[in-house]
Scaffold this motif. Sequence first.
Motif, PDB file in Angstrom:
ATOM      1  N   ASN A 113      24.985 -25.464  16.375  1.00  0.00           N
ATOM      2  CA  ASN A 113      25.965 -24.446  16.899  1.00  0.00           C
ATOM      3  C   ASN A 113      27.023 -23.724  15.745  1.00  0.00           C
ATOM      4  OD1 ASN A 113      27.331 -26.906  16.007  1.00  0.00           O
ATOM      5  ND2 ASN A 113      28.274 -27.333  17.855  1.00  0.00           N
ATOM      6  N   ILE A 114      26.744 -24.048  14.437  1.00  0.00           N
ATOM      7  CA  ILE A 114      27.637 -23.592  13.518  1.00  0.00           C
ATOM      8  C   ILE A 114      27.224 -22.200  13.168  1.00  0.00           C
ATOM      9  CG2 ILE A 114      26.394 -24.247  11.392  1.00  0.00           C
ATOM     10  CD1 ILE A 114      30.182 -24.856  12.173  1.00  0.00           C
ATOM     11  N   LEU A 115      28.339 -21.252  12.736  1.00  0.00           N
ATOM     12  CA  LEU A 115      28.196 -20.058  12.317  1.00  0.00           C
ATOM     13  C   LEU A 115      27.923 -19.866  10.677  1.00  0.00           C
ATOM     14  CD1 LEU A 115      30.462 -18.086  14.883  1.00  0.00           C
ATOM     15  CD2 LEU A 115      28.183 -18.616  15.112  1.00  0.00           C
ATOM     16  N   ASN A 116      27.344 -18.948  10.381  1.00  0.00           N
ATOM     17  CA  ASN A 116      27.429 -18.666   8.893  1.00  0.00           C
ATOM     18  C   ASN A 116      27.251 -17.152   8.847  1.00  0.00           C
ATOM     19  OD1 ASN A 116      24.355 -17.620   8.793  1.00  0.00           O
ATOM     20  ND2 ASN A 116      23.912 -19.641   9.080  1.00  0.00           N
ATOM     21  N   ASN A 117      27.256 -16.848   7.605  1.00  0.00           N
ATOM     22  CA  ASN A 117      27.182 -15.280   7.176  1.00  0.00           C
ATOM     23  C   ASN A 117      25.951 -14.648   6.654  1.00  0.00           C
ATOM     24  OD1 ASN A 117      27.644 -16.350   4.692  1.00  0.00           O
ATOM     25  ND2 ASN A 117      29.744 -15.012   4.307  1.00  0.00           N
ATOM     26  N   PHE A 118      24.984 -15.592   7.100  1.00  0.00           N
ATOM     27  CA  PHE A 118      23.582 -15.201   6.758  1.00  0.00           C
ATOM     28  C   PHE A 118      23.008 -14.684   7.896  1.00  0.00           C
ATOM     29  CE2 PHE A 118      24.758 -18.053   3.208  1.00  0.00           C
ATOM     30  CZ  PHE A 118      24.180 -17.603   2.264  1.00  0.00           C
ATOM     31  N   CYS A 119      22.039 -15.575   8.619  1.00  0.00           N
ATOM     32  CA  CYS A 119      21.457 -15.032  10.015  1.00  0.00           C
ATOM     33  C   CYS A 119      22.411 -15.441  11.101  1.00  0.00           C
ATOM     34  CB  CYS A 119      20.235 -15.827  10.192  1.00  0.00           C
ATOM     35  SG  CYS A 119      18.884 -15.153   9.118  1.00  0.00           S
ATOM     36  N   ILE A 120      23.879 -15.653  10.937  1.00  0.00           N
ATOM     37  CA  ILE A 120      24.698 -15.969  11.976  1.00  0.00           C
ATOM     38  C   ILE A 120      24.776 -17.273  12.543  1.00  0.00           C
ATOM     39  CG2 ILE A 120      26.101 -14.949  13.620  1.00  0.00           C
ATOM     40  CD1 ILE A 120      25.361 -12.218  12.771  1.00  0.00           C
ATOM     41  N   GLY A 121      23.535 -17.337  13.437  1.00  0.00           N
ATOM     42  CA  GLY A 121      23.604 -18.751  14.097  1.00  0.00           C
ATOM     43  C   GLY A 121      22.014 -18.605  14.981  1.00  0.00           C
ATOM     44  N   ILE A 122      21.713 -19.808  15.377  1.00  0.00           N
ATOM     45  CA  ILE A 122      20.221 -19.976  16.038  1.00  0.00           C
ATOM     46  C   ILE A 122      20.541 -19.719  17.541  1.00  0.00           C
ATOM     47  CG2 ILE A 122      19.805 -21.851  14.419  1.00  0.00           C
ATOM     48  CD1 ILE A 122      19.587 -23.806  17.024  1.00  0.00           C
ATOM     49  N   SER A 123      21.643 -19.837  18.143  1.00  0.00           N
ATOM     50  CA  SER A 123      21.547 -19.856  19.744  1.00  0.00           C
ATOM     51  C   SER A 123      21.220 -18.155  20.160  1.00  0.00           C
ATOM     52  CB  SER A 123      23.507 -19.713  20.092  1.00  0.00           C
ATOM     53  OG  SER A 123      23.689 -20.989  19.734  1.00  0.00           O
ATOM     54  N   GLY A 124      20.240 -18.466  21.320  1.00  0.00           N
ATOM     55  CA  GLY A 124      19.608 -17.289  21.535  1.00  0.00           C
ATOM     56  C   GLY A 124      18.438 -16.963  21.094  1.00  0.00           C
ATOM     57  N   SER A 125      18.103 -17.592  19.863  1.00  0.00           N
ATOM     58  CA  SER A 125      16.898 -17.058  18.868  1.00  0.00           C
ATOM     59  C   SER A 125      16.112 -18.436  18.568  1.00  0.00           C
ATOM     60  CB  SER A 125      17.520 -16.398  17.795  1.00  0.00           C
ATOM     61  OG  SER A 125      18.071 -15.316  18.145  1.00  0.00           O
ATOM     62  N   GLU A 126      16.560 -19.634  19.083  1.00  0.00           N
ATOM     63  CA  GLU A 126      15.815 -20.831  18.895  1.00  0.00           C
ATOM     64  C   GLU A 126      14.429 -20.706  18.476  1.00  0.00           C
ATOM     65  OE1 GLU A 126      19.311 -22.013  21.554  1.00  0.00           O
ATOM     66  OE2 GLU A 126      17.811 -20.523  21.430  1.00  0.00           O
ATOM     67  N   ALA A 127      13.873 -19.920  19.163  1.00  0.00           N
ATOM     68  CA  ALA A 127      12.392 -20.176  18.959  1.00  0.00           C
ATOM     69  C   ALA A 127      11.628 -19.956  17.508  1.00  0.00           C
ATOM     70  CB  ALA A 127      11.499 -19.320  20.278  1.00  0.00           C
ATOM     71  N   THR A 128      12.262 -18.790  17.030  1.00  0.00           N
ATOM     72  CA  THR A 128      12.240 -18.623  15.593  1.00  0.00           C
ATOM     73  C   THR A 128      12.948 -19.583  14.582  1.00  0.00           C
ATOM     74  OG1 THR A 128      11.616 -16.715  14.020  1.00  0.00           O
ATOM     75  CG2 THR A 128      13.704 -16.804  15.296  1.00  0.00           C
ATOM     76  N   CYS A 129      14.067 -19.780  14.960  1.00  0.00           N
ATOM     77  CA  CYS A 129      14.947 -20.710  14.005  1.00  0.00           C
ATOM     78  C   CYS A 129      14.384 -21.956  13.856  1.00  0.00           C
ATOM     79  CB  CYS A 129      16.432 -20.766  14.284  1.00  0.00           C
ATOM     80  SG  CYS A 129      16.993 -19.149  14.282  1.00  0.00           S
ATOM     81  N   THR A 130      13.880 -22.557  14.959  1.00  0.00           N
ATOM     82  CA  THR A 130      13.467 -24.204  14.824  1.00  0.00           C
ATOM     83  C   THR A 130      12.220 -24.216  14.349  1.00  0.00           C
ATOM     84  OG1 THR A 130      12.401 -23.795  17.146  1.00  0.00           O
ATOM     85  CG2 THR A 130      14.804 -24.833  16.907  1.00  0.00           C
ATOM     86  N   ARG A 131      11.618 -23.190  13.494  1.00  0.00           N
ATOM     87  CA  ARG A 131      10.428 -23.498  12.712  1.00  0.00           C
ATOM     88  C   ARG A 131      10.635 -24.448  11.768  1.00  0.00           C
ATOM     89  NH1 ARG A 131       8.147 -18.583   9.013  1.00  0.00           N
ATOM     90  NH2 ARG A 131       6.246 -19.487   8.109  1.00  0.00           N
ATOM     91  N   CYS A 132      11.798 -24.336  11.230  1.00  0.00           N
ATOM     92  CA  CYS A 132      12.494 -25.689  10.470  1.00  0.00           C
ATOM     93  C   CYS A 132      13.066 -26.829  11.300  1.00  0.00           C
ATOM     94  CB  CYS A 132      13.443 -25.142   9.370  1.00  0.00           C
ATOM     95  SG  CYS A 132      12.789 -23.998   8.213  1.00  0.00           S
ATOM     96  N   HIS A 133      12.896 -26.987  12.366  1.00  0.00           N
ATOM     97  CA  HIS A 133      13.316 -28.232  12.913  1.00  0.00           C
ATOM     98  C   HIS A 133      12.106 -28.940  13.072  1.00  0.00           C
ATOM     99  CE1 HIS A 133      14.137 -30.686  16.578  1.00  0.00           C
ATOM    100  NE2 HIS A 133      15.185 -31.029  15.943  1.00  0.00           N
ATOM    101  N   ILE A 134      12.397 -30.339  12.768  1.00  0.00           N
ATOM    102  CA  ILE A 134      11.355 -31.658  12.936  1.00  0.00           C
ATOM    103  C   ILE A 134      11.195 -31.966  14.279  1.00  0.00           C
ATOM    104  CG2 ILE A 134      12.125 -32.485  10.492  1.00  0.00           C
ATOM    105  CD1 ILE A 134      13.491 -34.943  12.248  1.00  0.00           C
ATOM    106  N   GLY A 135      10.575 -30.871  15.050  1.00  0.00           N
ATOM    107  CA  GLY A 135      10.205 -31.265  16.360  1.00  0.00           C
ATOM    108  C   GLY A 135       9.242 -30.096  16.841  1.00  0.00           C
ATOM    109  N   TYR A 136       8.770 -30.230  17.977  1.00  0.00           N
ATOM    110  CA  TYR A 136       7.881 -29.225  18.717  1.00  0.00           C
ATOM    111  C   TYR A 136       8.487 -28.636  20.192  1.00  0.00           C
ATOM    112  CZ  TYR A 136       4.332 -31.646  15.874  1.00  0.00           C
ATOM    113  OH  TYR A 136       3.747 -32.296  14.796  1.00  0.00           O
ATOM    114  N   GLY A 137       8.682 -27.336  20.260  1.00  0.00           N
ATOM    115  CA  GLY A 137       8.800 -26.854  21.601  1.00  0.00           C
ATOM    116  C   GLY A 137      10.331 -26.708  21.786  1.00  0.00           C
TER     117      GLY A 137
END
Length: 540
Positions: A113-137
């Motif tokens: 849920n945090i914001l940054n000044n790179f890709c801003i945040g994952i909300s609404g774009s989880e399907a691509t951002c969670t490529r770096c999550h230790i999970g599936y789906g």
Amino acid sequence: MKKYAILFLALFIPLFIIALMSAQGSDNEQIAEEEELKLVNYVLKANRVEREVVDHTSFDILKQDFENAHKVTEACLSCHTERHIEIMESPHWLWERDEVLEGKGVVSLGKKNILNNFCIGISGSEATCTRCHIGYGWVDKSFDFTEKTNIDCLVCHDNTGTYKKEKGVGGYPKASVNLNYVATNIGSPGRENCGVCHFWGGGGNNVKHGDLDKAMLDCSPEVDVHMTTDGEDMSCIECHVTENHNITGKLYALSSENKNRVTCEQCHTDKPHDNVIIDDHYNRVACQTCHIPYYAKANSTKMIWDWSTAGKLDEDGNAMHQNDAEGNHKYMSIKGTFIWDDNVEPEYFWFNGIANHQLLEDKIESFPVQMNSLDGSYKDKGLFKKSMKPSKIWPVKVHRGRQIYDPVNQTLIQPKLWDKEAGKGAYWVDFDWQVAAQKGMDYVGMPFSGEYEFVETEMYWPLNHQVSPREQSLKCIDCHVRQGGRLESLNDFYLPGRDHKAGVEIVGVLLIIFSIIGVLAHASCRFVSGKRCRMNNLNI
């Protein structure tokens, strides 16, 4: 003849003392280079006994053609029972943790849920951002964090180098991955396992951190004295000690409290030098300040990201991608304009280990917006302060950006950036900020006025990696110099050799003059009294 010798010594001794004091700095540097390395809680590579890994090719449950990645996790947990409980409590799984923020209380904070000044945040774009999550789906808010077979064991434990995650599918592996081969060739996490996400955060190698780079997979001592393959060849988990899947170390881009940190002292102690003066610096100067004189040593890091220029298309209406002379992207239609740099001299700040964050619901009160302000000052000595430890001078990468915000509500905007289809409002596909802002803010349940502008932001990344060999560490003259020193921007304290205070220096000069006069007067008295004694003796 004796009187001339006395006069010579009277003049020479004060000058000798002054010269000795001036040379003290260079003597300290020489001692620092020659001193023996102090180590605790660490076994040198030459004395290390490598732990054997169980041969997983012999396990019947792994001798199958897995129909999907969930089945691999199911097989892992049939032997490694209860491990899923540990993992599901970790920030690597949850992408959030409870943190105390000043004036805001306990806040659930993390990549989720945090914001940054790179890709801003994952909300609404989880399907691509969670490529770096230790999970599936994890493709949207419906992801089940309680389902143990959603855990991806292989991304951290693959020892084949063949395990790759697919883009835009919520963390699932590529179809080309041989799950049976990977599952039977696993072991402790290596640099490749950690680096596949931490080196590549922000959409490219070394984009975010500046001190985490794919070059560290096989680097020289000049790039990183700890991870060089010509030296100790350390892995990440030798510093980031892990117990029950709780990995020590936190990133100030995502956290605020000074807890569960990795420190230099855990191996090098708080008095690593055989020199009292240098060790005394430890009280107010972080180890990293002297020992990381530059970052982004092997590959460039992103220093500026300007989203306001995004959206330009070529004459055929297609997105553009332009690179600089070193191959770094300098313009992308989907992201805007970038400035990169390498061998960067850090900026320096007082820091006590506590950070604050600009949350999505926070009103913007100052410009540029501080995405994660670092707390600390020279006057913060630690006693009865928030951190209970004194602020220290830290080296920091400052990433500066220009990103979308709501000028009416005075809040930052979380836009919807990614989707696999056009017409869904994702900026990277439809290039419409108005729609992307509305879609994104609706997704996170925050108001959007319908107006947007771009605001300058700053984000702070304290440096911890790419430690240089000790002979390349900062010298006294790098800071204790009248002009152009490393600490020129920190002007809230008196730094010997740099600062000029007339009163202090006049007193110092007068003390030297009076000392010389005193020595000369004393020598003159001795000379005169000695002469009288000789005359009296002759009269006798």
